[in-house]
Motif scaffolding. Sequence first.
Motif, PDB file in Angstrom:
ATOM      1  N   ARG A 154       0.838  -1.210   0.000  1.00 56.07           N
ATOM      2  CA  ARG A 154       0.000   0.000   0.000  1.00 56.07           C
ATOM      3  C   ARG A 154       0.870   1.255   0.000  1.00 56.07           C
ATOM      4  NH1 ARG A 154      -5.499  -0.666   0.885  1.00 56.07           N
ATOM      5  NH2 ARG A 154      -6.068  -2.659   1.807  1.00 56.07           N
ATOM      6  N   LYS A 155       1.931   1.242   0.785  1.00 56.88           N
ATOM      7  CA  LYS A 155       2.826   2.405   0.833  1.00 56.88           C
ATOM      8  C   LYS A 155       3.494   2.623  -0.516  1.00 56.88           C
ATOM      9  CE  LYS A 155       6.761   4.493   3.203  1.00 56.88           C
ATOM     10  NZ  LYS A 155       7.005   5.302   2.040  1.00 56.88           N
ATOM     11  N   ALA A 156       3.998   1.543  -1.126  1.00 55.76           N
ATOM     12  CA  ALA A 156       4.643   1.652  -2.431  1.00 55.76           C
ATOM     13  C   ALA A 156       3.673   2.175  -3.486  1.00 55.76           C
ATOM     14  CB  ALA A 156       5.211   0.296  -2.848  1.00 55.76           C
ATOM     15  N   LEU A 157       2.428   1.689  -3.447  1.00 56.44           N
ATOM     16  CA  LEU A 157       1.423   2.152  -4.412  1.00 56.44           C
ATOM     17  C   LEU A 157       1.030   3.602  -4.147  1.00 56.44           C
ATOM     18  CD1 LEU A 157      -0.830  -1.035  -4.663  1.00 56.44           C
ATOM     19  CD2 LEU A 157       0.818  -0.185  -6.362  1.00 56.44           C
ATOM     20  N   ALA A 158       0.950   3.981  -2.885  1.00 51.12           N
ATOM     21  CA  ALA A 158       0.639   5.374  -2.545  1.00 51.12           C
ATOM     22  C   ALA A 158       1.743   6.298  -3.045  1.00 51.12           C
ATOM     23  CB  ALA A 158       0.453   5.527  -1.038  1.00 51.12           C
ATOM     24  N   ASP A 159       2.983   5.857  -2.946  1.00 48.63           N
ATOM     25  CA  ASP A 159       4.110   6.646  -3.454  1.00 48.63           C
ATOM     26  C   ASP A 159       4.015   6.810  -4.968  1.00 48.63           C
ATOM     27  OD1 ASP A 159       5.052   6.812  -0.854  1.00 48.63           O
ATOM     28  OD2 ASP A 159       6.651   5.318  -1.131  1.00 48.63           O
ATOM     29  N   LYS A 160       3.653   5.739  -5.662  1.00 53.60           N
ATOM     30  CA  LYS A 160       3.513   5.819  -7.120  1.00 53.60           C
ATOM     31  C   LYS A 160       2.333   6.717  -7.503  1.00 53.60           C
ATOM     32  CE  LYS A 160       5.740   1.529  -8.526  1.00 53.60           C
ATOM     33  NZ  LYS A 160       6.871   2.166  -9.150  1.00 53.60           N
ATOM     34  N   GLN A 161       1.249   6.633  -6.742  1.00 54.23           N
ATOM     35  CA  GLN A 161       0.084   7.500  -6.996  1.00 54.23           C
ATOM     36  C   GLN A 161       0.472   8.959  -6.785  1.00 54.23           C
ATOM     37  OE1 GLN A 161      -3.065   6.689  -8.114  1.00 54.23           O
ATOM     38  NE2 GLN A 161      -3.404   8.887  -8.214  1.00 54.23           N
ATOM     39  N   ALA A 162       1.228   9.231  -5.747  1.00 46.63           N
ATOM     40  CA  ALA A 162       1.674  10.603  -5.479  1.00 46.63           C
ATOM     41  C   ALA A 162       2.575  11.102  -6.607  1.00 46.63           C
ATOM     42  CB  ALA A 162       2.413  10.662  -4.142  1.00 46.63           C
ATOM     43  N   ALA A 163       3.402  10.221  -7.159  1.00 43.76           N
ATOM     44  CA  ALA A 163       4.274  10.606  -8.271  1.00 43.76           C
ATOM     45  C   ALA A 163       3.447  10.979  -9.500  1.00 43.76           C
ATOM     46  CB  ALA A 163       5.241   9.477  -8.600  1.00 43.76           C
ATOM     47  N   VAL A 164       2.392  10.214  -9.757  1.00 48.42           N
ATOM     48  CA  VAL A 164       1.499  10.533 -10.883  1.00 48.42           C
ATOM     49  C   VAL A 164       0.846  11.892 -10.654  1.00 48.42           C
ATOM     50  CG1 VAL A 164      -0.639   9.861 -12.063  1.00 48.42           C
ATOM     51  CG2 VAL A 164       1.080   8.121 -11.537  1.00 48.42           C
ATOM     52  N   GLN A 165       0.391  12.141  -9.449  1.00 46.83           N
ATOM     53  CA  GLN A 165      -0.245  13.430  -9.141  1.00 46.83           C
ATOM     54  C   GLN A 165       0.747  14.583  -9.275  1.00 46.83           C
ATOM     55  OE1 GLN A 165      -1.941  12.767  -5.268  1.00 46.83           O
ATOM     56  NE2 GLN A 165      -3.827  11.903  -6.125  1.00 46.83           N
ATOM     57  N   ARG A 166       1.974  14.381  -8.836  1.00 52.37           N
ATOM     58  CA  ARG A 166       2.991  15.438  -8.980  1.00 52.37           C
ATOM     59  C   ARG A 166       3.258  15.756 -10.445  1.00 52.37           C
ATOM     60  NH1 ARG A 166       5.341  12.650  -4.727  1.00 52.37           N
ATOM     61  NH2 ARG A 166       6.777  11.557  -6.109  1.00 52.37           N
ATOM     62  N   LEU A 167       3.336  14.708 -11.259  1.00 49.75           N
ATOM     63  CA  LEU A 167       3.552  14.921 -12.689  1.00 49.75           C
ATOM     64  C   LEU A 167       2.386  15.691 -13.306  1.00 49.75           C
ATOM     65  CD1 LEU A 167       5.018  11.460 -13.794  1.00 49.75           C
ATOM     66  CD2 LEU A 167       6.221  13.658 -13.748  1.00 49.75           C
ATOM     67  N   SER A 168       1.174  15.340 -12.912  1.00 47.76           N
ATOM     68  CA  SER A 168      -0.006  16.026 -13.436  1.00 47.76           C
ATOM     69  C   SER A 168      -0.019  17.491 -13.014  1.00 47.76           C
ATOM     70  CB  SER A 168      -1.288  15.345 -12.959  1.00 47.76           C
ATOM     71  OG  SER A 168      -1.384  14.060 -13.501  1.00 47.76           O
ATOM     72  N   GLN A 169       0.286  17.744 -11.760  1.00 47.06           N
ATOM     73  CA  GLN A 169       0.286  19.114 -11.252  1.00 47.06           C
ATOM     74  C   GLN A 169       1.411  19.946 -11.854  1.00 47.06           C
ATOM     75  OE1 GLN A 169       0.458  18.426  -7.033  1.00 47.06           O
ATOM     76  NE2 GLN A 169      -1.758  18.074  -6.868  1.00 47.06           N
ATOM     77  N   ALA A 170       2.526  19.289 -12.169  1.00 50.53           N
ATOM     78  CA  ALA A 170       3.664  19.996 -12.749  1.00 50.53           C
ATOM     79  C   ALA A 170       3.491  20.167 -14.260  1.00 50.53           C
ATOM     80  CB  ALA A 170       4.956  19.253 -12.450  1.00 50.53           C
ATOM     81  N   LYS A 171       2.370  19.724 -14.768  1.00 48.35           N
ATOM     82  CA  LYS A 171       2.073  19.815 -16.202  1.00 48.35           C
ATOM     83  C   LYS A 171       3.173  19.156 -17.026  1.00 48.35           C
ATOM     84  CE  LYS A 171      -0.992  23.680 -15.779  1.00 48.35           C
ATOM     85  NZ  LYS A 171      -2.112  23.004 -15.304  1.00 48.35           N
ATOM     86  N   ALA A 172       3.556  17.948 -16.603  1.00 45.05           N
ATOM     87  CA  ALA A 172       4.570  17.179 -17.321  1.00 45.05           C
ATOM     88  C   ALA A 172       4.007  16.747 -18.672  1.00 45.05           C
ATOM     89  CB  ALA A 172       4.968  15.959 -16.498  1.00 45.05           C
ATOM     90  N   ALA A 173       4.856  16.249 -19.502  1.00 42.57           N
ATOM     91  CA  ALA A 173       4.444  15.784 -20.825  1.00 42.57           C
ATOM     92  C   ALA A 173       3.420  14.664 -20.666  1.00 42.57           C
ATOM     93  CB  ALA A 173       5.657  15.285 -21.603  1.00 42.57           C
ATOM     94  N   PRO A 174       2.378  14.682 -21.507  1.00 40.66           N
ATOM     95  CA  PRO A 174       1.346  13.638 -21.412  1.00 40.66           C
ATOM     96  C   PRO A 174       1.924  12.219 -21.480  1.00 40.66           C
ATOM     97  CG  PRO A 174       0.605  15.380 -22.878  1.00 40.66           C
ATOM     98  CD  PRO A 174       2.027  15.681 -22.529  1.00 40.66           C
ATOM     99  N   ALA A 229       3.778   6.901 -16.151  1.00 37.09           N
ATOM    100  CA  ALA A 229       3.678   6.759 -14.693  1.00 37.09           C
ATOM    101  C   ALA A 229       2.370   6.068 -14.296  1.00 37.09           C
ATOM    102  CB  ALA A 229       3.794   8.118 -14.027  1.00 37.09           C
ATOM    103  N   GLN A 230       1.290   6.382 -15.025  1.00 34.26           N
ATOM    104  CA  GLN A 230       0.000   5.738 -14.738  1.00 34.26           C
ATOM    105  C   GLN A 230       0.047   4.246 -15.067  1.00 34.26           C
ATOM    106  OE1 GLN A 230      -2.529   8.326 -17.068  1.00 34.26           O
ATOM    107  NE2 GLN A 230      -3.231   9.421 -15.240  1.00 34.26           N
ATOM    108  N   VAL A 231       0.699   3.923 -16.183  1.00 34.70           N
ATOM    109  CA  VAL A 231       0.839   2.513 -16.559  1.00 34.70           C
ATOM    110  C   VAL A 231       1.676   1.777 -15.512  1.00 34.70           C
ATOM    111  CG1 VAL A 231       1.882   0.939 -18.265  1.00 34.70           C
ATOM    112  CG2 VAL A 231       0.462   2.853 -19.029  1.00 34.70           C
TER     113      VAL A 231
END
Length: 159
Positions: free
Chosen positions: A55-75, A81-83
């Motif tokens: 759960r912790k590892a998945l939460a970290d990956k989810q947070a990374a996806v959210q950071r990328l989205s908020q930082a307006k990273a390349a689609p 990251a979502q995959v």
Amino acid sequence: MILELTLALALQSPGSPGQDGPYPSRVVNVPRLIAESIAGKAGTAKLKAFEDEKRKALADKQAAVQRLSQAKAAPAEIQRAQVELERATQDAETDFAALTRQMQLDFETRLTPILRQILDTDHIGIIFDYPQKLIVWASPAADITDEVIARLDAATKKP
């Protein structure tokens, strides 16, 4: 799975020589065995620790996806990251299911000789897993859960 195991043991168990009457049946509460025995508690703790780690590892990956989205990273980067998150989630579910099956098998391996011993020494014809849908009610006198827990704990404590 435990029900099939106890049914198979009971059907294979030889009776007491010269005993004419029907063999008594008993019930054992497997959820209680898991919740109260040393082996069951250890297995449950191992599964919980594994689940917490994933759960912790998945939460970290989810947070990374959210950071990328908020930082307006390349689609493409966000999608990658979502995959990764989806694959990690599937892997975690598969690994948890495999660990659960292994823990059940280990528990049954410890439990089988104890049930066989009780079947043989107490001349029991069958031990049912209780509660379950096939059994509507069982007398408390037929419940051998406490005895099984005591024997399982004693076997677990041995070196």
